[in-house]
Each structure stands twice: as C-alpha cells, then as structure tokens.
Write an enzyme that holds these catalytic residues in place. Structure first.
Site, mmCIF file in Angstrom:
data_model
loop_
_atom_site.group_PDB
_atom_site.id
_atom_site.type_symbol
_atom_site.label_atom_id
_atom_site.label_comp_id
_atom_site.label_asym_id
_atom_site.label_seq_id
_atom_site.Cartn_x
_atom_site.Cartn_y
_atom_site.Cartn_z
ATOM 1 N N ARG A 23 13.127 54.297 58.303
ATOM 2 C CA ARG A 23 12.388 53.803 59.465
ATOM 3 C C ARG A 23 13.274 53.683 60.694
ATOM 4 N NH1 ARG A 23 8.043 50.018 58.213
ATOM 5 N NH2 ARG A 23 8.948 48.522 59.636
ATOM 6 N N ARG B 172 20.411 58.038 67.069
ATOM 7 C CA ARG B 172 20.336 58.912 68.258
ATOM 8 C C ARG B 172 21.703 59.087 68.884
ATOM 9 N NH1 ARG B 172 16.406 55.115 70.447
ATOM 10 N NH2 ARG B 172 14.411 55.646 69.499
ATOM 11 N N ARG C 190 8.629 39.998 48.815
ATOM 12 C CA ARG C 190 9.572 39.099 49.467
ATOM 13 C C ARG C 190 8.769 38.187 50.387
ATOM 14 N NH1 ARG C 190 14.378 38.095 47.691
ATOM 15 N NH2 ARG C 190 15.366 37.913 49.740
ATOM 16 N N ARG D 119 17.330 37.002 61.201
ATOM 17 C CA ARG D 119 17.227 37.234 62.643
ATOM 18 C C ARG D 119 16.707 35.992 63.370
ATOM 19 N NH1 ARG D 119 12.719 42.110 62.037
ATOM 20 N NH2 ARG D 119 11.207 40.914 60.858
ATOM 21 N N GLU E 87 14.538 33.446 60.809
ATOM 22 C CA GLU E 87 13.831 33.967 59.631
ATOM 23 C C GLU E 87 14.746 33.980 58.422
ATOM 24 O OE1 GLU E 87 11.934 37.864 60.004
ATOM 25 O OE2 GLU E 87 11.011 37.162 61.855
ATOM 26 N N TYR F 69 4.047 49.014 52.779
ATOM 27 C CA TYR F 69 4.767 48.456 53.915
ATOM 28 C C TYR F 69 4.183 49.047 55.209
ATOM 29 C CZ TYR F 69 9.319 47.012 56.012
ATOM 30 O OH TYR F 69 10.318 46.440 56.739
ATOM 31 N N ASP G 102 2.666 49.296 59.053
ATOM 32 C CA ASP G 102 2.692 48.698 60.377
ATOM 33 C C ASP G 102 1.254 48.523 60.866
ATOM 34 O OD1 ASP G 102 5.367 48.230 60.967
ATOM 35 O OD2 ASP G 102 5.727 50.348 61.367
#
Ligand code: FAD
Ligand code: UDP
Length: 368
Positions: A169, A173, A246, A277, A297, A345, A347
């Site tokens: 994911r 670059r 999780r 995070r 989190e 999973y 989005d």
C-alpha cells in the site's frame, strides 16, 4: 414483514445501501449497536474541531464515480496526506521519497538514491512475507528505521509472519513528493464525515444502541431481506473458529495550545514508543481554533468485546474466512458487505463502490 430491508450497521456500507434502496422507494430499518451512526468513519465536534473518533480517515480514490457520489453529500477540501515519521526523535517524510532519502543519506540526486536502495535491496522475485517485501522494495535502512518497529507494534507479529500485501500500500518515489497516496482524488469532507452519513440515512428508520444478536429472532422476521455488515464469524456463531483482528485504543486529550505537532499525522516508527501514531485532528481542516485535540493510537490483539478494527489477513485467517464464505453463498435473503462481513482491509472508497454495486444488483433484481 414490515420493512423491505433490515440493515445491520450504520457505517458507510450500510448507509450507501440504505440511500440507494430509499431512492427506489424501498423501506429500510438501519440498526447499529453503537450510540451513533457512521461506523468507523464517525466524526464528532470537540472544541469546534472535527475529531476522527476511530482514527484518521482520509478519503482517496481513483474511482471517478465514487468521488462524484461522495461529493454530492459534502464539500471536500484540498487536504493531502503527508505524514511525518518520528524514529527516536529523527524526523522523516513519508511516504518514502526524495525528502526521506535526503534525510537518511544526504543524497539529492534521484539516481544516487536509487543506487543506494539497489545495493541494499533483497533480490527476490516473489516476496513471501512483509519483511521480504519491504527489503526488496526499499532496502535495509528504511526497513529498520521506518517499517519494522511501526509494523510490529501495529500488527503484534514479526514482519516475517505478516502478509506482503500490507506494505504494498505504501508508495516509493524518486521525486520530492510527500503525498501519501497515488490516487487522483483526495480530501477531507468539510464538517467531518458524520453529516455525509446523516444525509445518506435520510428517509430510513435508524435505531441506535441496538445489537442484532441481542434480538436475532425478532430482527429475522422484520424485513424481507437483510444487509449484514457486522463480523462474519459472529453471524455464524464462530462455528469454524474466530477470525483474528487487531484492535486500537484511542487516547485523546484537549490541549490548551493552538498547535501541538504541526501536522495531522505523525507516526512513531521505533519499537520503544508504545503508541503507533499521534493524530492532531484540526490539521485535517486547516483549523485555527485556540485549542487542539490530539489522539495517541495504541494497537493490541482483539479480544471478545473489543472493536474489531483490522482483519489479520494471514493464511490461517483467510482459510477460515473461506469456510465461512461457503455458508454465505448458500444464503438467499442476506447480503453480506463491508470490512467486517468480507473480512478485508478495505478503504472507504472500496466500501462505497462495493455498496453501490451490491445495491444496484439487488435493486435491479428486486424490480424484476
Ligand atoms: P464500519 O465502518 O466498521 O461499520 C460497521 C457498523 O456495523 C459499525 O458501526 C458497528 O457498530 C455495526 N455493527 C457491527 N455488528 C453489529 C451488530 N451485531 N448489530 C448492530 N450493529 C453492528 N479508510 C480510508 O479510506 N482512509 C483512511 O484514512 C482510513 N483510515 C482508517 C483508520 C483506521 C484506524 C481504521 C480502523 C480504518 C480506516 N479506514 C480508512 C477504513 C474505513 O474505516 C473503512 O473502510 C470503513 O469504515 C468500513 O465501512 P463499513 O461500513 O464496512 O464498516
Ligand atoms: N507502515 C510502516 N511505517 C509507517 C506507516 C505504515 O511500516 O510509518 C506499514 C505498516 O505495516 C502499516 C502499513 O504500512 O500497517 C499500512 O499503512 P497505512 O498507513 O496505510 O495503514 P492504516 O492507516 O490503514 O493503518
């Protein structure tokens, strides 16, 4: 039968389905065991700031139709996700790009960065786990500083025991571009996500604090068909064993200062910091309020009664899921959809896409 559809779960899958059904003059009863609508994309105002109660939610997609669909219910701002990584106090840009490579190795020439990664890369055509995938994508330095600690905290498993797809994911670059996503469309709805769900549910009856399993027999005779977006293993009474998840603990506080970390998302990628995070919610909407709300989190293994946030799509769980899927295929009057019922999973954009597709197929059939 009082309703055409009983919809279990007022998250985005259930809400989009309800809206499409309502447009075809179908009656829907939407129930949710939580005390609010919106599922995990729920936002709530605190100190005039839209707080993402179940973790940072950034809408991004390449699907034009999905983008136009959600834009009918909200105005999206120009927010571009550019998380920062903090590794033992060292600050890096994410995703992995020239800014990251410059900070790591002092290189400003993309060719030099490519060469460094090439010398560190694991040469492997078919990575079998997350560690192999990460090492073959970005090499040892990035793996050690920005991936290993974060991933093992997030998933509670060694990177060698995790599926490779999780890390695919993340973009890599050789340009100075800190945009976390490659998608064409991205933004945050001005005013948060909850108003979108409110609009989608207009015309449907909604009952909160209502668990399908607490009154299953009653709900099974209340509608012609059921749209189920809860956990698949629970629906089938865990007969093939539980699917693993999780869960997260969100620790939020209001701070009497206008700016805490200068960015919406800061990942703590070392293994010693106990949280993964910190989210500073106001930065999703470029807020200028005098106070700020931050959320740490913490990730842990799901136990009965927790919120199941992330399916653990390893081989064992996927095999178990397929056993349940066998039962799904023989159902006549139940539509299963969403992150929990499909154990994927997903989005948000995929949820909107899948729900639109499911609703269209269903409503076409219902009209026959
Ligand atoms: P949910 O939103 O989970 O809704 C399901 C609803 O069903 C819940 O409200 C639940 O209470 C209810 N329910 C379950 N069982 C029962 C029952 N027995 N009876 C009654 N009600 C029940 N996606 C993005 O696109 N961008 C992001 O940045 C992003 N960040 C994320 C961060 C985190 C921490 C998490 C956990 C997810 C993130 N996502 C993100 C994914 C996004 O949250 C999901 O794609 C989306 O919420 C899934 O929608 P859903 O309707 O399938 O499920
Ligand atoms: N990841 C990482 N370091 C980071 C951020 C992410 O190693 O700083 C890995 C980690 O394994 C995580 C995956 O990339 O589970 C996907 O990250 P993403 O931010 O997309 O996850 P989400 O927001 O869905 O939790």
């Amino acid at each position: 039968m009082k309703y055409d559809y009983l919809i279990v779960g007022a998250g985005p899958f259930g809400a989009v389905f309800a809206h499409e059904a309502m447009k075809c003059n179908k009656t829907c009863l939407v129930i949710d065991k939580r005390n609010h609508i919106g599922g995990n994309i729920y936002t709530e105002q605190v100190e005039d700031i839209n707080v993402h109660k179940y973790g940072a939610h950034i809408f991004h997609t390449n699907d034009k139709e999905v983008w136009e669909y959600v834009n009918r219910f909200a105005t999206f701002n120009r927010y571009t996700n550019s998380p920062i990584a903090n590794f033992n106090g060292e600050i890096y840009n994410l995703p992995f790009n020239m800014n990251t490579f410059y900070r790591l190795w002092g290189v400003s020439d993309p060719k030099e960065a490519e060469q460094i990664i090439e010398t560190q890369r694991l040469k492997c055509d078919d990575p079998q786990n997350l560690e192999e995938q990460a090492l073959s994508l970005v090499g040892r330095d990035i793996y050690e500083k920005l991936i290993k600690g974060y991933t093992e905290k997030q998933w509670g498993r060694d990177c060698k025991d995790l599926p490779a797809f999780i890390i695919k994911r993340l973009p890599v670059r050789f340009t100075w571009d800190n945009n976390y996503f490659n998608d064409q469309y991205q933004g945050i709805p001005v005013g948060g996500y909850t108003p979108i769900i409110e609009k989608l549910l207009e015309g449907s009856e909604v009952r909160l604090n209502t668990d399908y399993f607490a009154q299953r027999e009653y709900f099974d005779q209340i509608a012609t068909k059921t749209v189920y977006t809860g956990m698949l293993d629970e629906f089938y009474n865990y007969q093939f064993g539980p699917l693993e998840y999780r869960t997260l603990r969100f620790d939020s506080e209001i701070l009497d200062q206008p700016n805490f970390q200068g960015n919406a998302v800061v990942n703590y990628t070392d293994k010693e910091t106990p949280f993964t995070r910190i989210i500073e919610h106001k930065h999703f909407e470029f807020g200028t309020q005098p106070k700020t709300v931050v959320t740490r989190e913490y990730s842990k293994e799901y136990e009965n009664g927790d919120e199941p946030y992330y399916p653990v799509n390893d081989q064992r769980n996927n095999a178990r899921y397929l056993s349940y899927k066998g039962l799904v295929e023989s159902e006549q009057n139940i539509i299963f959809g969403g992150r929990l019922a499909e154990y994927k999973y997903y989005d948000m954009w995929q949820i909107v896409r899948n729900s639109l597709d499911a609703a269209r197929k269903e409503l076409k059939e219902a009209q026959k």
